[in-house]
Design an enzyme around this catalytic site. Structure first.
Site, PDB file in Angstrom:
ATOM      1  N   ASP A  30     -26.747  89.639  33.904  1.00  0.00           N
ATOM      2  CA  ASP A  30     -27.447  88.955  32.814  1.00  0.00           C
ATOM      3  C   ASP A  30     -28.947  88.819  33.080  1.00  0.00           C
ATOM      4  O   ASP A  30     -29.670  88.231  32.278  1.00  0.00           O
ATOM      5  CB  ASP A  30     -26.830  87.593  32.517  1.00  0.00           C
ATOM      6  CG  ASP A  30     -26.996  86.580  33.642  1.00  0.00           C
ATOM      7  OD1 ASP A  30     -27.430  86.966  34.756  1.00  0.00           O
ATOM      8  OD2 ASP A  30     -26.663  85.390  33.414  1.00  0.00           O
ATOM      9  N   ASP A  71     -24.113  89.471  38.093  1.00  0.00           N
ATOM     10  CA  ASP A  71     -23.265  89.418  36.899  1.00  0.00           C
ATOM     11  C   ASP A  71     -23.922  90.032  35.670  1.00  0.00           C
ATOM     12  O   ASP A  71     -23.437  89.856  34.548  1.00  0.00           O
ATOM     13  CB  ASP A  71     -22.824  87.986  36.602  1.00  0.00           C
ATOM     14  CG  ASP A  71     -23.963  87.085  36.154  1.00  0.00           C
ATOM     15  OD1 ASP A  71     -25.066  87.184  36.723  1.00  0.00           O
ATOM     16  OD2 ASP A  71     -23.761  86.276  35.226  1.00  0.00           O
ATOM     17  N   SER A  80     -23.715  84.800  40.308  1.00  0.00           N
ATOM     18  CA  SER A  80     -24.969  85.487  39.988  1.00  0.00           C
ATOM     19  C   SER A  80     -25.643  85.965  41.275  1.00  0.00           C
ATOM     20  O   SER A  80     -25.097  86.770  42.007  1.00  0.00           O
ATOM     21  CB  SER A  80     -25.879  84.567  39.181  1.00  0.00           C
ATOM     22  OG  SER A  80     -27.047  85.223  38.773  1.00  0.00           O
TER      23      SER A  80
END
Length: 478
Positions: A250, A248, A111
């Protein structure tokens, strides 16, 4: 004769632990053996509850991710489980495809955490793993099989295509026609996919900040450099909106027509309003305007981390038809399937960056108003946040324990302008001052950092309060 080690032995000695977003650690700790052990333990835990013959794997653009994906692939095959490799893609795209197929999945991603780290996220066939699943993985005592040549399977574009169709079908036609959207691509996993989706929705896409090197964008603590970039890009390209995500995909980073990057929890709030959500679950760190706006029948506060939000959503689904959640970073979790005319939007109970970002853009475009007006319509409560890096977790916890027992010491140490009126210890130490301002300190679950969230009646006051607190904390460590 060599004796095979168990997965629990390998994991226990790896130095890797579960944080709020999966297993995280230093790149050098994720050896082939360790990645394989996590995969074998995960498959073992899932086999106790689900019947499957395949798993799905995806990854972000970190240089270390392909090798980790290869090790996980080889371990799965050693367990007799086939692998669908969907390559580089956003985490929610992988989860959406895996849930539709009823198979578990593994996402290799760190992330937004520092470049020298990486991680593994695990999904059950029905969504993110729970805290109980984490323990099952850690405690699995499965003998570690021998791995054949460590290699990946051929990559498929199916998951990316499915994710794109989710939005082009939910937002029919070209609702963003006439809009110029700046897409800050950096090294995001979904950077090209995002451009495709925006184009399909009718937007003119202006590609910005594409990078071959990995860029750890943190949507909760946007750097001053990125803030300046946003303002410059908006003016230079005459933009209606800016869009970016973390590595990533999200967690969204949404900027309005002035180039101001908006807070993730406010983006989530406006998305939930637009989707007519009834019951909402959010972490304790989110802005209190969520309750003050009066848009929701039920609001539940949890500890920080998607597993806690998911658990809260699961409880609410028994009583409410439209349930959702989001985190302070803006990642939106859709707990219920939605219907609009003949269109449907399947539930996706994991953090997603595109749904909230696109929902706000389409809402503003339909009303023919600037994106900033959506934010201006809310009550005046503003949050700012930042972090102290290289701040040992043990030091953070000791300090917060002391201040919990004596809030007066916290007032003195941080030079707070107002006495502490109440303290919430659901996650970290969240102090509400008699002035109504809020100071929330919390050790990061992913790295040795201390996060500071402050809430006040103006963005300037919130930002000043954060900097005041961090400055005082730095002095305490010197």
């Amino acid at each position: 004769m060599s004796i095979s080690r168990s997965t629990s032995d390998i994991i226990d000695t790896s130095g890797i632990t579960f944080g709020t977003s999966g297993a995280r650690g230093l790149v050098e700790q994720f050896t082939d053996e360790v990645c394989g052990a996590f995969t074998v333990a995960f498959i073992t835990a899932m086999k106790d509850a689900f019947d499957f013959e395949r798993i799905a794997i995806g990854l972000d653009r970190r240089p270390s991710s392909p090798a980790m994906a290869a090790a996980c692939t080889s371990a799965a095959k050693a367990m007799g489980v086939a692998v669908d490799d969907y390559g580089v893609l956003p985490t929610p795209a992988l989860a959406l495809k895996a849930m539709a197929d009823g198979v578990p999945c593994i996402m290799i991603t760190g992330s937004h955490i520092p470049f020298d780290r990486n991680g593994i996220k695990f999904y059950r066939p029905d969504g993110e793993i729970s805290k109980a699943d984490e323990q099952a993985i850690l405690k699995a005592n499965t003998p570690m099989p021998a791995l054949d040549a460590v290699a990946r399977e051929p990559v498929s574009d199916v998951a990316n295509n499915t994710y794109a169709a989710r939005f082009t079908e939910w937002f029919p036609g070209e609702p963003l026609k006439g809009w110029r959207v700046g897409l800050y691509q950096h090294s995001a996993a979904g950077r090209d996919l995002n451009a495709h989706i925006l184009d399909e929705l009718g937007a003119e896409v202006v590609v910005l900040g594409r990078s071959d090197a990995f860029v750890p964008v943190d949507t909760e603590a946007v750097s001053e450099e990125d803030q300046a970039k946003g303002r410059s890009w908006a003016k230079q390209h005459n933009l209606h909106a800016l869009l970016s995500t973390d590595g990533d995909g999200d967690r969204p980073l949404v900027g309005d027509e002035t180039g101001t990057w908006q807070r993730g929890d406010i983006v989530g709030l406006l998305c939930a309003q637009a989707l007519d959500i009834e019951a909402l679950v959010v972490p304790v760190s989110c802005n209190t305007v969520i309750e003050q706006c009066g848009a929701f029948t039920k609001v539940v506060r949890t500890r920080i981390g998607s597993p806690y939000v998911l658990a809260g959503m699961e409880e609410l689904r028994a009583s409410y038809a439209k349930v959702a959640g989001f985190e302070a970073n803006g990642g939106f979790l859709l707990g219920s399937s939605l219907q609009n005319d003949q269109r449907s939007l399947a539930a996706l109970p994991t953090r997603d960056a595109l749904l909230p970002a696109l929902t706000l853009m389409v809402a503003a475009a339909k009303r023919a108003i600037p994106l900033s007006h959506l934010f201006d319509e809310l009550p005046d409560r503003f949050t700012a946040s930042d972090r102290l890096k290289a701040f040992p977790t043990e030091s953070s916890q000791a300090l917060l324990t002391k201040w919990q027992l004596s809030p007066e010491l916290m007032e003195q140490a941080l030079g707070l302008h107002s006495p502490v009126d109440s303290v919430n210890t659901l996650d970290g130490l969240r102090a509400t001052l008699s002035s109504g301002d809020i100071v929330h300190l919390r050790p990061s679950g992913n790295a040795p950092e201390l996060r500071c969230y402050c809430e006040s009646g103006s963005p300037e006051k919130a930002a000043m309060l954060v900097q005041q607190c961090l400055s005082a904390l730095r002095k305490l460590t010197n």
